[in-house]
Scaffold this motif. Structure first.
Motif, mmCIF file in Angstrom:
data_model
loop_
_atom_site.group_PDB
_atom_site.id
_atom_site.type_symbol
_atom_site.label_atom_id
_atom_site.label_comp_id
_atom_site.label_asym_id
_atom_site.label_seq_id
_atom_site.Cartn_x
_atom_site.Cartn_y
_atom_site.Cartn_z
ATOM 1 N N UNK A 232 -0.228 86.741 39.550
ATOM 2 C CA UNK A 232 0.865 85.925 39.025
ATOM 3 C C UNK A 232 2.071 86.784 38.676
ATOM 4 N N UNK A 233 1.815 87.923 38.035
ATOM 5 C CA UNK A 233 2.903 88.826 37.655
ATOM 6 C C UNK A 233 3.659 89.318 38.880
ATOM 7 N N UNK A 262 11.639 88.938 32.630
ATOM 8 C CA UNK A 262 11.541 88.066 31.457
ATOM 9 C C UNK A 262 10.678 86.843 31.772
ATOM 10 N N UNK A 263 10.735 86.375 33.011
ATOM 11 C CA UNK A 263 9.873 85.268 33.428
ATOM 12 C C UNK A 263 8.402 85.673 33.282
ATOM 13 N N UNK A 264 8.117 86.957 33.519
ATOM 14 C CA UNK A 264 6.737 87.449 33.375
ATOM 15 C C UNK A 264 6.304 87.562 31.923
ATOM 16 N N UNK A 370 10.613 95.972 42.476
ATOM 17 C CA UNK A 370 9.441 95.175 42.119
ATOM 18 C C UNK A 370 8.533 95.969 41.189
ATOM 19 N N UNK A 371 8.419 97.266 41.454
ATOM 20 C CA UNK A 371 7.641 98.138 40.579
ATOM 21 C C UNK A 371 8.248 98.275 39.198
ATOM 22 N N UNK A 372 9.586 98.122 39.102
ATOM 23 C CA UNK A 372 10.246 98.182 37.792
ATOM 24 C C UNK A 372 9.676 97.130 36.850
ATOM 25 N N UNK A 373 9.339 95.981 37.417
ATOM 26 C CA UNK A 373 8.752 94.920 36.593
ATOM 27 C C UNK A 373 7.415 95.329 36.013
ATOM 28 N N UNK A 374 6.611 96.068 36.803
ATOM 29 C CA UNK A 374 5.310 96.527 36.317
ATOM 30 C C UNK A 374 5.475 97.562 35.206
ATOM 31 N N UNK A 375 6.425 98.489 35.393
ATOM 32 C CA UNK A 375 6.680 99.494 34.361
ATOM 33 C C UNK A 375 7.122 98.803 33.066
ATOM 34 N N UNK A 376 7.965 97.780 33.189
ATOM 35 C CA UNK A 376 8.447 97.060 32.010
ATOM 36 C C UNK A 376 7.308 96.379 31.262
ATOM 37 N N UNK A 377 6.336 95.856 32.012
ATOM 38 C CA UNK A 377 5.177 95.222 31.382
ATOM 39 C C UNK A 377 4.376 96.255 30.597
ATOM 40 N N UNK A 378 4.211 97.448 31.168
ATOM 41 C CA UNK A 378 3.488 98.520 30.471
ATOM 42 C C UNK A 378 4.220 98.949 29.204
ATOM 43 N N UNK A 389 3.112 83.965 27.224
ATOM 44 C CA UNK A 389 2.365 83.182 28.209
ATOM 45 C C UNK A 389 3.118 81.951 28.682
ATOM 46 N N UNK A 390 4.063 81.472 27.878
ATOM 47 C CA UNK A 390 4.822 80.280 28.253
ATOM 48 C C UNK A 390 5.821 80.555 29.362
ATOM 49 N N UNK A 391 6.053 81.843 29.670
ATOM 50 C CA UNK A 391 7.065 82.166 30.660
ATOM 51 C C UNK A 391 6.489 82.800 31.913
ATOM 52 N N UNK A 392 5.162 82.722 32.096
ATOM 53 C CA UNK A 392 4.570 83.378 33.250
ATOM 54 C C UNK A 392 4.511 82.478 34.465
ATOM 55 N N UNK A 393 5.117 81.316 34.413
ATOM 56 C CA UNK A 393 5.246 80.466 35.583
ATOM 57 C C UNK A 393 6.724 80.229 35.856
#
Length: 396
Positions: A232-233, A262-264, A370-378, A389-393
């Protein structure tokens, strides 16, 4: 058209651009090239403002822990870049001997940009500062805002951020599909890019597989750390991926990357801080591409390829490419010195390297952002935040 989401608009723009390019209409392509040239110059002008407008307030909002998070983000981005390049070396070292014939290079390299049509006119819009200068100013202001109890500069930077967000929302995002259509029309018209990609199709195919593998690893790690669904992410970052394919610039894709991060469910302050920073220092996709293309050129020229040599090259790439994201193809330009000094590339080899890289620069950039999003999540996890969780869709 207004009812379409960003992703359908981007896909439609790519298709329209390719169709226009196949018509071989020089006038039509040059009209689109005129727009892309002006819009591209505007993006280059706005990029330093975006960096300052997002990074400085983002660091400031993090408070006293800003310096620590800056170090964590930088370390994660650099580690990701190095590991991606090392993975590329291992896979290429194993498989290239089956798909390439050492010493068999007999290809006349030409810079594909020479075949691109220029616009009828251009409007110079020089940025008020370089990317590195903007980053340094953003760091200084952000850490200063976090350290000082006053609110004057903090309020000013927050209002400046609102101005930048308005430019992104009302100008950049609506015009991006037209810009991307123009880029693809010109690339299709040029033809030489297609020729180069055809000649090295096996190498390019392997690079794309490596890009996808890197992204899967990044989002699996991010998902495990943050408690999110990696699929999903990663799916939510698709609009940023396609935007980067068109713009060929990590920095120019910041608005879309920021929105999808931010959507993630990443905290707004963390996203505003991490995404623009990673757009400059996180270049996992470009590293995979440069390592793969350079190894291919070396093998085709019978130049010995060793891990010791390539790992040093990879380590240096992570540093020298920092100033490159604002310019399409900038990563290979920043790496030219390393290609000469560390890998011993001749002028002919460098010419081929530039051509190979530019022919698929879009996909390396897409992997980067796209990888920047993963780093931001970490980073979001290390900062003590949970994914919203309300913004993961998202509706594309």
């Amino acid at each position: 058209m207004k009812k379409l989401g960003l992703l359908p608009k981007l896909i439609l723009a790519i298709i329209i651009g390719i169709l226009i390019g196949t018509t071989r209409s020089e006038i039509l392509v040059r009209i689109m090239a005129t727009f892309t040239g002006i819009f591209g110059n505007f993006l280059n002008f706005v990029i330093p403002l975006i960096i300052i407008g997002f990074v400085a307030p983002g660091i400031g909002e993090l408070g006293k822990g800003a310096g620590k998070l800056l170090g964590i983000t930088t370390a994660l981005a650099y580690l990701s870049t190095i590991l991606s390049g090392t993975l590329a070396y291992g896979v290429n070292h194993t498989l290239f001997k089956y798909i390439l014939v050492p010493g068999a290079l007999s290809f006349n390299a030409a810079n594909p940009e020479h075949a691109l049509l220029s616009g009828f006119f251009t409007v110079d819009m020089p940025p008020i500062m370089g990317v590195m200068t903007a980053l340094l100013i953003a760091f200084t202001l952000g850490i200063g805002i976090a350290a000082v109890d006053g609110t004057t500069i903090k309020n000013f930077m927050n209002e400046f951020q609102q101005i930048v967000e308005g430019i992104i929302r009302k100008i950049i995002i609506p015009l991006l599909p037209i810009h991307i259509a123009g880029i693809f029309a010109n690339m299709t018209y040029a033809g030489e890019v297609v020729t180069i990609m055809t000649v090295f199709s096996k190498v390019f195919g392997l690079i794309l597989i490596l890009h996808f593998t890197v992204l899967v690893i990044q989002y699996v790690v991010a998902g495990l750390l943050a408690g999110g669904n990696p699929i999903t992410l990663l799916k939510n970052m698709i609009p940023a991926y396609f935007t980067a394919i068109g713009t060929q610039s990590s920095a120019a894709t910041i608005p879309v990357t920021l929105r999808q991060t931010k959507v993630n469910g990443v905290n707004d302050g963390i996203a505003d801080f991490a995404v623009p920073l990673c757009a400059t220092i996180h270049l996992s996709g470009s590293t995979v591409t440069l390592v793969s293309c350079s190894m291919a050129v070396m093998m085709l020229h019978n130049i010995p390829v060793t891990f010791h040599l390539m790992f040093g090259f990879i380590m240096m790439l992570g540093i020298t490419m920092v100033a490159a994201p604002g310019v399409p193809g900038g990563a290979v330009m920043a790496a030219l010195g390393l290609l000469q000094t560390m890998l011993g590339f001749s002028p002919a080899s460098i010419s081929l390297m530039i051509a190979l890289y530019l022919a698929q620069d879009s996909f390396g950039t897409a992997c980067n952002v796209t990888g920047d999003g993963a780093i931001s999540i970490m980073v979001n996890k290390f900062a003590g935040y949970r994914l919203n969780k309300n913004e993961t869709n998202v509706e594309y």
